[in-house]
Design a protein around this motif. Structure first.
Motif, PDB file in Angstrom:
ATOM      1  N   LEU B 226      48.449 105.009  43.307  1.00 54.28           N
ATOM      2  CA  LEU B 226      49.835 105.467  43.400  1.00 54.28           C
ATOM      3  C   LEU B 226      49.880 106.938  43.790  1.00 54.28           C
ATOM      4  CD1 LEU B 226      51.434 103.751  40.284  1.00 54.28           C
ATOM      5  CD2 LEU B 226      51.777 103.186  42.667  1.00 54.28           C
ATOM      6  N   ILE B 230      51.545 108.370  47.263  1.00 55.47           N
ATOM      7  CA  ILE B 230      52.615 109.367  47.175  1.00 55.47           C
ATOM      8  C   ILE B 230      52.215 110.627  47.945  1.00 55.47           C
ATOM      9  CG2 ILE B 230      53.795 110.937  45.608  1.00 55.47           C
ATOM     10  CD1 ILE B 230      54.981 108.318  45.325  1.00 55.47           C
ATOM     11  N   MET B 234      54.607 107.438  51.500  1.00 60.90           N
ATOM     12  CA  MET B 234      54.710 105.991  51.360  1.00 60.90           C
ATOM     13  C   MET B 234      54.776 105.331  52.727  1.00 60.90           C
ATOM     14  SD  MET B 234      54.839 105.431  48.090  1.00 60.90           S
ATOM     15  CE  MET B 234      55.774 104.001  47.576  1.00 60.90           C
ATOM     16  N   LEU B 271      50.581 113.821  41.635  1.00 62.56           N
ATOM     17  CA  LEU B 271      51.692 112.891  41.767  1.00 62.56           C
ATOM     18  C   LEU B 271      53.032 113.555  41.427  1.00 62.56           C
ATOM     19  CD1 LEU B 271      51.338 109.281  40.892  1.00 62.56           C
ATOM     20  CD2 LEU B 271      53.275 110.346  39.878  1.00 62.56           C
ATOM     21  N   PHE B 272      53.075 114.242  40.287  1.00 63.11           N
ATOM     22  CA  PHE B 272      54.323 114.885  39.886  1.00 63.11           C
ATOM     23  C   PHE B 272      54.733 115.970  40.873  1.00 63.11           C
ATOM     24  CE2 PHE B 272      53.776 113.366  35.421  1.00 63.11           C
ATOM     25  CZ  PHE B 272      54.949 112.673  35.407  1.00 63.11           C
ATOM     26  N   LEU B 275      56.113 114.525  44.014  1.00 64.45           N
ATOM     27  CA  LEU B 275      57.425 113.910  43.816  1.00 64.45           C
ATOM     28  C   LEU B 275      58.512 114.961  43.651  1.00 64.45           C
ATOM     29  CD1 LEU B 275      56.739 110.848  41.517  1.00 64.45           C
ATOM     30  CD2 LEU B 275      57.539 110.836  43.852  1.00 64.45           C
ATOM     31  N   LEU B 276      58.155 116.090  43.033  1.00 67.85           N
ATOM     32  CA  LEU B 276      59.169 117.118  42.822  1.00 67.85           C
ATOM     33  C   LEU B 276      59.396 117.945  44.076  1.00 67.85           C
ATOM     34  CD1 LEU B 276      58.432 118.423  39.231  1.00 67.85           C
ATOM     35  CD2 LEU B 276      60.031 116.698  40.006  1.00 67.85           C
ATOM     36  N   PRO B 279      58.960 114.670  48.141  1.00 63.28           N
ATOM     37  CA  PRO B 279      58.811 113.260  47.780  1.00 63.28           C
ATOM     38  C   PRO B 279      58.344 112.371  48.935  1.00 63.28           C
ATOM     39  CG  PRO B 279      60.895 114.132  47.010  1.00 63.28           C
ATOM     40  CD  PRO B 279      60.290 115.176  47.874  1.00 63.28           C
ATOM     41  N   ALA B 287      63.308 108.391  54.175  1.00 66.33           N
ATOM     42  CA  ALA B 287      64.096 109.146  53.209  1.00 66.33           C
ATOM     43  C   ALA B 287      63.829 108.564  51.836  1.00 66.33           C
ATOM     44  CB  ALA B 287      65.581 109.038  53.544  1.00 66.33           C
ATOM     45  N   THR B 288      63.562 109.415  50.869  1.00 64.01           N
ATOM     46  CA  THR B 288      63.222 108.890  49.556  1.00 64.01           C
ATOM     47  C   THR B 288      64.361 109.021  48.574  1.00 64.01           C
ATOM     48  OG1 THR B 288      62.272 111.005  49.090  1.00 64.01           O
ATOM     49  CG2 THR B 288      60.766 109.273  49.715  1.00 64.01           C
ATOM     50  N   ARG B 289      65.406 109.703  48.941  1.00 63.72           N
ATOM     51  CA  ARG B 289      66.545 109.773  48.044  1.00 63.72           C
ATOM     52  C   ARG B 289      67.621 108.869  48.567  1.00 63.72           C
ATOM     53  NH1 ARG B 289      67.696 115.974  47.072  1.00 63.72           N
ATOM     54  NH2 ARG B 289      65.554 116.678  46.832  1.00 63.72           N
ATOM     55  N   GLU B 290      68.329 108.287  47.622  1.00 64.93           N
ATOM     56  CA  GLU B 290      69.374 107.377  48.027  1.00 64.93           C
ATOM     57  C   GLU B 290      70.569 108.184  48.522  1.00 64.93           C
ATOM     58  OE1 GLU B 290      70.605 104.467  45.099  1.00 64.93           O
ATOM     59  OE2 GLU B 290      69.650 103.102  46.496  1.00 64.93           O
TER      60      GLU B 290
END
Lengths: 296, 291
Positions: B226, B230, B234, B271-272, B275-276, B279, B287-290
């Protein structure tokens, strides 16, 4: 009847604890977020409570309070950045958080590392657990029909639309994340004082998955669904123990296999969970427009 | 130097594992959490073929990888295809893959028991080679060579063959691909086959490298995987390869400099952080945000 209760006391206790854990997953699931961090929160609660009663001889009530509040305190700063992420990324980030918590406890000498704490005073009674569960159900039930409850439903159905309508999506999501963390921590304290011990490996990834399974199998369209799922899946191995032995299967793999098979069957055929079955059975009723699926 | 070699060795297995992950994610937009269970079952399969049937490892590896591919097809059929087109397939797919992983693990637990199993001694002829000041075992070298070769084949397949073009088309836009005459269901099944075969091969190599296989062996590599996808972004195969080596090397250096108890902390820190901060990873585009 009292004999019956006495004989199955530990089983009833675990139904209650698993019910609490299932509700803690429900908190995030009901606003459309899949979080696997709750085993980590449970660990924080369990360790906090156990350290208080064991090392500081604090009253049990204080331990419960600390074990409930502390995970929520951790949840807010974690939730703020992480809940911005899209579904799958949130799941990954929370898996990572759970592992970090586990590893932190493994490497922490104060709590005996991987061995964990043992000989925690047993203070949890059956009534404490069920009182806690009833309280959690009451809170979640009250949220359900209220204004925040509708806001959560709106977030689950369509988050951008909900935000457009003026719902403070982040605040609601973080609040529910923290509430879930608190419930998981509460379950952690109660379990620690029931089984006398806490060890980091009890709070790994598989624990997080177990909770998710309870909630999804029970169904997340009703607030009591997760408890039904927890009760069903906790009872099932006991009911099937005789059958498994007859087939020559070890109980461990059998339980695991059933959990997986039931979860798969539910997600494929009853996407709204076991709690939705009674409503689904009433086929002679005039058809209502179909509700959309519970998870997004 | 020695550390760098060990890092590349570890990284090659991580990369091979993560490439399968990211391939399925790229095509379906679903995280396949049963990937680690396929990894584990294939390691056991190779172990059984070598240990009990006395097969040579050079034959057992492709057989186990093929088994992995078939498991991938089964997985796609029972856990993913029925959910396709449902509005919540993103998360319900993740849950159903967890269910499948649980079932696979239960099967392994029943068949092989909870303890660590090992390859019989001498199933791979091993001897140390000296490169300057560093020592490499022939086994390590072979493992790196095999995984690099497999990843190169995958890249070539995606770039230059009709199948690869179709996979990329489905990943880009399934509806448009269907309109243009691509059999989308079949392409998805193919990607699962390839992904799981690679994951299975990674499992066999992992089993050979550390010579210990147990039903929970997939757990730790799942989390590394994972972190790798990341970091790489992805759905990006090239990104996963680079990130796999990066995390492998980083991990080995952490163990050497700071201590082995922080081995796993590295991947989570990465990973963190990703992602912060970013992402979409190094090479990701989605795009990773909705909204």
């Amino acid at each position: 009847m009292p004999d019956f209760l006495l004989a199955y006391q530990s089983l009833f206790a675990f139904i209650g604890i698993n019910g609490l854990l299932a509700l803690s997953v429900y908190c995030t699931l009901c606003c459309g977020q899949l979080s696997l961090a709750n085993a980590g929160f449970m660990a924080i609660g369990a360790y906090a409570g156990a350290i208080l009663t064991q090392n500081f001889h604090a009253p049990f009530g204080l331990a419960i309070l600390a074990g409930t509040i502390l995970p929520a305190v951790f949840a807010v700063p974690l939730g703020l950045p992480v809940l911005r992420l899209r579904g799958v990324f949130l799941a990954i980030a929370t898996i990572g958080f759970g592992e970090v918590v586990r590893l932190a406890f493994v490497n922490w000498d104060y709590t005996n590392g991987a061995l964990g704490l043992v000989a925690i005073p047993q203070k949890t009674g059956l009534w404490t657990i069920w009182l806690a569960l009833a309280f959690a159900l009451y809170v979640l039930g009250r949220i359900r029909g209220s204004r925040p409850g509708y806001a959560l439903e709106a977030i689950r159905e369509d988050e951008p639309a909900a935000r457009t309508m003026g719902i403070a999506t982040t605040r609601y999501k973080v609040s529910m994340f923290a509430l879930g963390a608190a419930l998981a921590g509460l379950a952690g304290v109660l379990e620690a004082h029931l089984t006398f011990m806490v060890a980091p490996n009890g709070y790994g990834f598989s624990r997080a998955v177990d909770m998710l399974v309870y909630a999804v199998v029970g169904g997340t369209t009703a607030f009591y669904g997760p408890v039904i799922g927890a009760a069903f899946l906790t009872l099932l191995p006991e009911l099937l123990r005789g059958g498994g032995q007859a087939l020559g299967l070890a109980p461990g793999p059998l339980r695991l296999f059933l959990n997986g098979a039931i979860l798969l069957a539910v997600i494929l055929f009853v996407p709204n969970g076991l709690a939705s079955l009674p409503a689904a059975m009433q086929i002679f009723r005039p058809r209502r427009p179909p509700r959309s699926a519970a998870l997004r | 130097m020695q550390q760098a070699i060990n890092g590349i060795f570890l990284g090659s297995i991580y990369a091979l594992f993560a490439v399968g992950y990211t391939l399925v994610f790229g095509v379906l937009d679903i995280l396949n959490l049963a990937h680690q269970a396929v990894f584990m079952l294939c390691a056991f399969a190779a172990l059984t073929l070598v240990g009990q049937w006395g097969m040579h490892i050079a034959l057992a590896l492709p057989l186990a990888a093929a088994l992995g591919g078939i498991l991938g097809l089964v997985l796609e059929r029972i856990a993913f295809r029925p959910l396709r087109g449902r509005s919540d397939s993103n998360i319900s797919g993740l849950i159903s893959s967890l269910a499948a992983a649980t079932i696979f693990e239960a099967i392994a637990l029943q068949l092989f028991g909870p303890d660590v199993s090992r390859f019989p001694f001498g199933s791979f002829p091993d001897r140390p080679l000296h490169l300057g000041h560093a020592t490499v075992s022939a086994l390590q070298l072979t493992i790196v060579a095999i995984s690099v070769a497999l990843m190169a084949i995958l890249t070539a397949l995606l770039r230059a063959t009709p199948l690869g073009r179709r996979i990329r088309a489905v990943a880009e836009n399934p509806r448009a691909a269907r309109i243009l005459g691509v059999d989308v269901d079949r392409i998805i099944a193919w990607s699962f086959f390839i992904s799981s075969a690679l994951g299975g091969a990674a499992g066999v190599l992992f089993g050979l490298a550390f010579n210990s296989v147990s039903p929970d062996v997939g757990r730790s590599i799942e989390l590394k995987g994972l972190a790798v996808i990341i970091l790489g972004g992805m759905g990006s195969v090239t990104g996963a390869v680079i990130a796999g080596f990066a995390i492998g090397i980083l991990e080995v250096f952490t163990v050497a400099r700071i201590g082995s108890s922080y081995r796993d902390a590295v991947s989570f820190a990465v990973l963190f952080l990703i992602l912060l901060v970013r992402p979409r990873g190094l090479l990701g585009q989605a795009a990773t945000r909705e909204a």
